[in-house]
Design a protein around this motif. Structure first.
Motif, PDB file in Angstrom:
ATOM      1  N   GLY A 151       0.603  -1.322   0.277  1.00 46.80           N
ATOM      2  CA  GLY A 151       0.247  -0.006  -0.126  1.00 46.80           C
ATOM      3  C   GLY A 151       0.974   1.243   0.344  1.00 46.80           C
ATOM      4  N   ILE A 152       2.079   1.785  -0.345  1.00 46.61           N
ATOM      5  CA  ILE A 152       3.300   2.307  -0.497  1.00 46.61           C
ATOM      6  C   ILE A 152       2.664   2.576  -2.202  1.00 46.61           C
ATOM      7  CG2 ILE A 152       5.017   0.916  -0.120  1.00 46.61           C
ATOM      8  CD1 ILE A 152       6.208   3.115   1.601  1.00 46.61           C
ATOM      9  N   LYS A 153       2.717   3.599  -2.590  1.00 40.61           N
ATOM     10  CA  LYS A 153       2.376   4.487  -3.846  1.00 40.61           C
ATOM     11  C   LYS A 153       3.995   4.688  -4.020  1.00 40.61           C
ATOM     12  CE  LYS A 153       0.309   7.148  -6.414  1.00 40.61           C
ATOM     13  NZ  LYS A 153      -0.312   8.341  -6.805  1.00 40.61           N
ATOM     14  N   SER A 154       4.547   6.124  -3.203  1.00 43.44           N
ATOM     15  CA  SER A 154       5.803   6.410  -3.316  1.00 43.44           C
ATOM     16  C   SER A 154       6.071   7.154  -1.563  1.00 43.44           C
ATOM     17  CB  SER A 154       5.941   7.995  -4.065  1.00 43.44           C
ATOM     18  OG  SER A 154       4.451   8.922  -3.299  1.00 43.44           O
ATOM     19  N   LEU A 155       7.541   7.746  -2.020  1.00 51.99           N
ATOM     20  CA  LEU A 155       8.384   7.934  -1.391  1.00 51.99           C
ATOM     21  C   LEU A 155       9.586   8.979  -1.276  1.00 51.99           C
ATOM     22  CD1 LEU A 155      10.571   6.408   2.176  1.00 51.99           C
ATOM     23  CD2 LEU A 155      11.833   7.570   0.873  1.00 51.99           C
ATOM     24  N   LYS A 156       9.780  10.576  -0.284  1.00 57.81           N
ATOM     25  CA  LYS A 156      10.345  10.971  -0.952  1.00 57.81           C
ATOM     26  C   LYS A 156      11.382  11.873   0.216  1.00 57.81           C
ATOM     27  CE  LYS A 156       7.751  13.537  -4.499  1.00 57.81           C
ATOM     28  NZ  LYS A 156       7.286  15.075  -4.446  1.00 57.81           N
ATOM     29  N   LEU A 157      12.291  11.443   0.237  1.00 55.26           N
ATOM     30  CA  LEU A 157      13.133  12.366   1.198  1.00 55.26           C
ATOM     31  C   LEU A 157      13.624  13.709   1.051  1.00 55.26           C
ATOM     32  CD1 LEU A 157      15.274  12.119   3.970  1.00 55.26           C
ATOM     33  CD2 LEU A 157      16.681  11.308   2.883  1.00 55.26           C
ATOM     34  N   LYS A 158      13.523  14.685   1.579  1.00 55.13           N
ATOM     35  CA  LYS A 158      13.783  16.231   0.605  1.00 55.13           C
ATOM     36  C   LYS A 158      14.248  16.908   2.133  1.00 55.13           C
ATOM     37  CE  LYS A 158       9.012  17.328   1.023  1.00 55.13           C
ATOM     38  NZ  LYS A 158       7.936  17.890   0.870  1.00 55.13           N
ATOM     39  N   TYR A 159      15.093  17.943   1.473  1.00 50.65           N
ATOM     40  CA  TYR A 159      15.667  18.765   3.077  1.00 50.65           C
ATOM     41  C   TYR A 159      14.888  19.931   1.806  1.00 50.65           C
ATOM     42  CZ  TYR A 159      19.187  19.727  -0.811  1.00 50.65           C
ATOM     43  OH  TYR A 159      19.961  19.900  -2.409  1.00 50.65           O
ATOM     44  N   ILE A 160      14.978  21.296   3.195  1.00 52.29           N
ATOM     45  CA  ILE A 160      14.300  22.359   3.287  1.00 52.29           C
ATOM     46  C   ILE A 160      15.217  23.070   3.911  1.00 52.29           C
ATOM     47  CG2 ILE A 160      12.845  23.312   3.995  1.00 52.29           C
ATOM     48  CD1 ILE A 160      11.019  20.803   4.135  1.00 52.29           C
ATOM     49  N   ASP A 161      15.294  23.984   3.252  1.00 47.05           N
ATOM     50  CA  ASP A 161      16.385  25.234   3.345  1.00 47.05           C
ATOM     51  C   ASP A 161      15.978  25.765   5.131  1.00 47.05           C
ATOM     52  OD1 ASP A 161      18.151  27.470   4.133  1.00 47.05           O
ATOM     53  OD2 ASP A 161      17.533  28.288   2.384  1.00 47.05           O
ATOM     54  N   ALA A 162      16.952  25.875   6.152  1.00 48.79           N
ATOM     55  CA  ALA A 162      16.175  26.057   7.679  1.00 48.79           C
ATOM     56  C   ALA A 162      16.129  27.489   7.538  1.00 48.79           C
ATOM     57  CB  ALA A 162      16.834  25.132   8.631  1.00 48.79           C
ATOM     58  N   LYS A 163      16.403  28.295   6.718  1.00 45.56           N
ATOM     59  CA  LYS A 163      16.587  29.762   6.800  1.00 45.56           C
ATOM     60  C   LYS A 163      14.926  30.278   7.330  1.00 45.56           C
ATOM     61  CE  LYS A 163      20.694  30.572   3.726  1.00 45.56           C
ATOM     62  NZ  LYS A 163      20.548  31.359   2.989  1.00 45.56           N
TER      63      LYS A 163
END
Length: 163
Positions: A151-163
């Motif tokens: 039942g897992i369609k997709s996965l993303k690991l992302k980084y977000i600028d912490a500013k």
């Protein structure tokens, strides 16, 4: 007319550059047949050229009602266990197990259903500082004890600028 066009173009550029938060994807996996095999490791690299940098890390996971397993007695289990390992070219690494709850204790989803799927954005690390110019390797391991995780369609690991 050209003046108006240039003014609009300049306004659009300025407006879009005001948002200093960016989402950058390290790992993106679409799962055919909505199944993630137990020992199918997801890997991705992130090159840092202007260290030190500080980012927030998050996982975006999209699941269906089949999650986590097709067996009815597993349907209340809303856990999403995984391990994330980060390493650099010197062989220095850190690893951590995570267990996110996608369902509550009664087996109800902790997100709204949209187009047949539930989307979760799960915090992995806040204000993670990478101090060296290097290529960092990320690996995600599925720690669900039954194979496969369904039942897992997709996965993303992302980084977000912490500013």
């Amino acid at each position: 007319m050209r003046y108006i066009f240039n003014l609009i173009l300049l306004s659009l550029i300025l407006f879009s550059s005001c948002n200093n938060k960016q989402d950058n994807i390290i790992i993106h996996k679409e799962f055919p047949n909505e199944e993630w095999q137990r020992f199918e490791y997801l890997k991705g690299d992130m090159a840092i050229t202007k260290a030190p940098v500080t980012y927030d890390l998050a996982i975006e996971v999209v699941v269906s009602d089949k999650y986590p397993n097709e067996y009815i007695n597993h349907q209340k289990d809303g856990s999403f266990p995984l391990n994330i390992t980060i390493s650099n070219s010197d062989g220095i690494y850190r690893t951590k197990d995570y267990k996110f709850m996608l369902k509550d204790t009664e087996g109800y989803w902790n997100a709204e259903k949209k187009d047949g799927y539930y989307t979760f954005v799960l915090p992995v690390a806040n204000e993670m500082t990478l101090t060296d110019n290097d290529t960092y390797r990320f690996q995600i391991e599925n720690k669900y004890p039954k194979d496969p995780l369904c039942g897992i369609k997709s996965l993303k690991l992302k980084y977000i600028d912490a500013k």
